[in-house]
Design a protein around this motif. Structure first.
Motif, mmCIF file in Angstrom:
data_model
loop_
_atom_site.group_PDB
_atom_site.id
_atom_site.type_symbol
_atom_site.label_atom_id
_atom_site.label_comp_id
_atom_site.label_asym_id
_atom_site.label_seq_id
_atom_site.Cartn_x
_atom_site.Cartn_y
_atom_site.Cartn_z
ATOM 1 N N PRO A 32 39.928 -52.781 -9.069
ATOM 2 C CA PRO A 32 41.378 -52.920 -9.317
ATOM 3 C C PRO A 32 42.129 -51.597 -9.148
ATOM 4 C CG PRO A 32 40.127 -54.053 -11.019
ATOM 5 C CD PRO A 32 39.135 -53.259 -10.222
ATOM 6 N N ALA A 33 41.573 -50.506 -9.682
ATOM 7 C CA ALA A 33 42.250 -49.211 -9.562
ATOM 8 C C ALA A 33 42.245 -48.741 -8.109
ATOM 9 C CB ALA A 33 41.568 -48.177 -10.458
ATOM 10 N N ALA A 34 41.115 -48.931 -7.417
ATOM 11 C CA ALA A 34 41.038 -48.488 -6.012
ATOM 12 C C ALA A 34 42.043 -49.255 -5.162
ATOM 13 C CB ALA A 34 39.617 -48.695 -5.483
ATOM 14 N N VAL A 35 42.148 -50.565 -5.399
ATOM 15 C CA VAL A 35 43.081 -51.376 -4.605
ATOM 16 C C VAL A 35 44.526 -50.976 -4.932
ATOM 17 C CG1 VAL A 35 43.946 -53.723 -4.258
ATOM 18 C CG2 VAL A 35 41.479 -53.296 -4.243
ATOM 19 N N CYS A 36 44.829 -50.767 -6.209
ATOM 20 C CA CYS A 36 46.193 -50.313 -6.573
ATOM 21 C C CYS A 36 46.514 -49.003 -5.858
ATOM 22 C CB CYS A 36 46.322 -50.118 -8.085
ATOM 23 S SG CYS A 36 46.400 -51.659 -9.020
ATOM 24 N N ARG A 37 45.581 -48.072 -5.839
ATOM 25 C CA ARG A 37 45.826 -46.776 -5.190
ATOM 26 C C ARG A 37 46.068 -46.959 -3.693
ATOM 27 N NH1 ARG A 37 40.745 -44.422 -5.099
ATOM 28 N NH2 ARG A 37 40.629 -45.179 -2.960
ATOM 29 N N LYS A 38 45.213 -47.793 -3.060
ATOM 30 C CA LYS A 38 45.336 -47.980 -1.605
ATOM 31 C C LYS A 38 46.666 -48.637 -1.261
ATOM 32 C CE LYS A 38 40.341 -48.249 -0.904
ATOM 33 N NZ LYS A 38 39.199 -49.064 -0.479
ATOM 34 N N VAL A 39 47.052 -49.630 -2.059
ATOM 35 C CA VAL A 39 48.327 -50.309 -1.779
ATOM 36 C C VAL A 39 49.492 -49.355 -2.049
ATOM 37 C CG1 VAL A 39 49.858 -52.193 -2.507
ATOM 38 C CG2 VAL A 39 47.409 -52.627 -2.162
ATOM 39 N N ALA A 40 49.397 -48.580 -3.114
ATOM 40 C CA ALA A 40 50.496 -47.644 -3.429
ATOM 41 C C ALA A 40 50.673 -46.614 -2.310
ATOM 42 C CB ALA A 40 50.216 -46.947 -4.764
ATOM 43 N N ARG A 41 49.555 -46.227 -1.679
ATOM 44 C CA ARG A 41 49.640 -45.201 -0.617
ATOM 45 C C ARG A 41 50.022 -45.804 0.732
ATOM 46 N NH1 ARG A 41 44.424 -41.581 -2.300
ATOM 47 N NH2 ARG A 41 45.490 -40.375 -3.900
ATOM 48 N N ALA A 42 49.875 -47.147 0.870
ATOM 49 C CA ALA A 42 50.140 -47.780 2.175
ATOM 50 C C ALA A 42 51.647 -47.919 2.407
ATOM 51 C CB ALA A 42 49.485 -49.166 2.212
ATOM 52 N N GLU A 43 52.043 -47.805 3.669
ATOM 53 C CA GLU A 43 53.430 -48.144 4.055
ATOM 54 C C GLU A 43 53.581 -49.660 3.963
ATOM 55 O OE1 GLU A 43 55.603 -45.885 5.125
ATOM 56 O OE2 GLU A 43 54.136 -44.242 4.997
ATOM 57 N N ASP A 44 54.827 -50.137 3.879
ATOM 58 C CA ASP A 44 55.058 -51.582 3.989
ATOM 59 C C ASP A 44 54.600 -52.010 5.391
ATOM 60 O OD1 ASP A 44 55.848 -54.103 3.321
ATOM 61 O OD2 ASP A 44 57.945 -53.788 3.867
ATOM 62 N N ILE B 29 49.463 -46.426 -11.641
ATOM 63 C CA ILE B 29 48.843 -45.732 -10.496
ATOM 64 C C ILE B 29 49.903 -45.353 -9.460
ATOM 65 C CG2 ILE B 29 47.253 -46.047 -8.534
ATOM 66 C CD1 ILE B 29 45.359 -47.441 -10.494
ATOM 67 N N ALA B 30 50.863 -46.238 -9.222
ATOM 68 C CA ALA B 30 51.921 -45.907 -8.244
ATOM 69 C C ALA B 30 52.694 -44.677 -8.722
ATOM 70 C CB ALA B 30 52.859 -47.101 -8.059
ATOM 71 N N GLY B 31 52.892 -44.548 -10.030
ATOM 72 C CA GLY B 31 53.567 -43.361 -10.584
ATOM 73 C C GLY B 31 52.785 -42.091 -10.272
ATOM 74 N N LEU B 32 51.453 -42.148 -10.408
ATOM 75 C CA LEU B 32 50.617 -40.969 -10.124
ATOM 76 C C LEU B 32 50.614 -40.649 -8.629
ATOM 77 C CD1 LEU B 32 47.587 -41.719 -12.455
ATOM 78 C CD2 LEU B 32 49.305 -39.949 -12.761
ATOM 79 N N VAL B 33 50.582 -41.695 -7.804
ATOM 80 C CA VAL B 33 50.602 -41.480 -6.346
ATOM 81 C C VAL B 33 51.914 -40.789 -5.955
ATOM 82 C CG1 VAL B 33 50.771 -42.705 -4.113
ATOM 83 C CG2 VAL B 33 48.990 -43.330 -5.761
ATOM 84 N N ASP B 34 53.037 -41.256 -6.513
ATOM 85 C CA ASP B 34 54.340 -40.632 -6.222
ATOM 86 C C ASP B 34 54.357 -39.179 -6.679
ATOM 87 O OD1 ASP B 34 55.240 -42.948 -5.192
ATOM 88 O OD2 ASP B 34 56.465 -43.532 -6.931
ATOM 89 N N GLN B 35 53.832 -38.969 -7.887
ATOM 90 C CA GLN B 35 53.830 -37.610 -8.439
ATOM 91 C C GLN B 35 52.991 -36.672 -7.564
ATOM 92 O OE1 GLN B 35 52.793 -37.627 -12.612
ATOM 93 N NE2 GLN B 35 52.160 -35.492 -12.468
ATOM 94 N N ASN B 36 51.802 -37.136 -7.133
ATOM 95 C CA ASN B 36 50.953 -36.321 -6.247
ATOM 96 C C ASN B 36 51.672 -35.992 -4.959
ATOM 97 O OD1 ASN B 36 48.986 -36.429 -8.106
ATOM 98 N ND2 ASN B 36 47.520 -37.619 -6.903
ATOM 99 N N ALA B 37 52.398 -36.991 -4.419
ATOM 100 C CA ALA B 37 53.115 -36.766 -3.154
ATOM 101 C C ALA B 37 54.202 -35.708 -3.359
ATOM 102 C CB ALA B 37 53.716 -38.075 -2.658
#
Ligand code: NAD
Length: 324
Positions: A194-206, A313-321
């Motif tokens: 679940p966490a890996a999929v959330c991360r991958k989707v959060a990092r993917a473009e639409d 997770i999307a919050g962390l991905v945004d923060q890392n970016a």
């Protein structure tokens, strides 16, 4: 107010358990190799130390705690436990922790101990179907787990049951099925699906691409952390002394999991299947026993837990970016 010891309190489930026990008004000591990575700990006392060291274990169990929760383990998702590369470490580290913990509890005459086992103990031949895997508690033997992580869990279940029989401890054992939620591993090689999929989707473009290990048809059921804690506390305070599944009965394939997360994210994604460790073909909690012994079972839809987890997770991905 009870005096409670949580081992593995710096980890995902242990960290959440400490918060829940503090909200419920108890005095709590946590022990772990590390403090929780996200959001600190409200524990009254926290020992940073290695439970493979028997002296550290005895120092941690320095009084007759009302409840001891043993969640410390050398642990990870498929990328960590199914490749075979970490088997010796996993078995040595987790078995040593459990041997030390029980000895320390026996010396202090602790009367109630919880042990976190896993659905990974079930025989692999019962989990070859993606639609009808069998994970009923009484099918654990004859044993044939598909990983050494599962074999260690089975050994330790027996160790706890033996201490219960021979030393008068009330031992409670949960077989957790894929627990997920915020503040768990998501990007360090130990994350679960679940966490890996959330991360991958959060990092993917639409409209972008998301990788899935295997053919994506392998099935699992995933349990949100809040219901895991509720089940854990209910089991601990019950009078049932045999292993019980704590998991969800809502089974999805990994491709369906991606679709659910994409829907939560409001993105369209394409799935690319790539070779990778997968574990058994199908696995789902069977909640007949927990319903009959506790009069309770998890019921929250998968989607609700994914919404909380994706947001975190999307919050962390945004923060890392932003930090890059
Ligand atoms: P986690 O890895 O987040 O937590 C385990 C904690 O144990 C970590 O913080 C780690 O630092 C600690 N630990 C490891 N070795 C230690 C040592 N030598 N001394 C002190 N601390 C040590 O894992 P989790 O997801 O919170 O799982 C908790 C328990 O539940 C584990 O026993 C795990 O095997 C079991 N379990 C979890 C799941 C799940 O889906 N998360 C499923 C089945 C079983």
């Amino acid at each position: 107010m009870a005096k409670i010891l949580v081992l593995g309190a710096g980890g995902f489930i242990g960290g959440h358990l400490v918060k829940r026990l503090k909200r419920d008004g108890h005095w709590v000591r946590g022990v772990d190799l590390k403090l929780p990575q996200y959001g600190g700990t409200p524990a009254d006392d926290f020992i940073v130390g290695d439970l493979r060291d028997p002296d550290l274990c005895r120092a941690a169990v320095d009084t007759r705690f009302d409840e001891v929760y043993q969640l410390a383990a050398d642990m990870g998702g498929a990328g960590y436990i199914f490749t075979g590369a970490n088997d010796a470490e996993i078995m040595h580290n987790s078995a040593t922790i459990n041997l030390n913990v029980l000895d320390a509890c026996r010396r202090r005459m602790v009367s109630r101990v919880f042990y976190a086992s896993s659905a990974c103990i079930y025989p692999q031949e019962n989990q070859t179907s993606v639609e009808t895997p069998v994970c009923r508690e009484d099918t654990a033997y004859p044993a044939n787990p598909d990983s050494d992580y599962g074999w260690e869990k089975l050994f330790s279940e027996r160790l706890y049951l033996a201490y219960g029989r021979n030393h008068g401890m009330a031992v409670r054992i949960a077989r957790y099925h894929n627990v997920f939620g915020p503040e768990g591993a998501w990007d360090n090689g130990r994350e679960k699906a679940p966490a890996a999929v959330c991360r991958k989707v959060a990092r993917a473009e639409d409209g972008g691409e998301v990788e899935v290990w295997g053919d994506g048809r392998q099935s699992r059921s995933f349990l949100y952390i809040d219901e895991c804690l509720e089940g854990t506390l209910r089991l601990m305070r019950s009078d049932f002394g045999q292993p019980v599944n704590i998991g969800s009965e809502e089974m999805v394939s990994i491709d369906q999991l991606v679709a659910e997360v994409a829907a939560v994210a409001g993105k369209r994604v394409r799935i690319r299947h790539v070779p990778g460790p997968q574990g058994v073909r199908g696995r789902r909690s069977d909640n007949g026993l927990i319903r009959s012994v506790l009069g309770w079972a998890p019921e929250q839809p998968l989607r609700t837990g994914l919404e909380h987890t994706y947001r975190w997770i999307a919050g962390l991905v945004d923060q890392n970016a932003r930090d890059r």
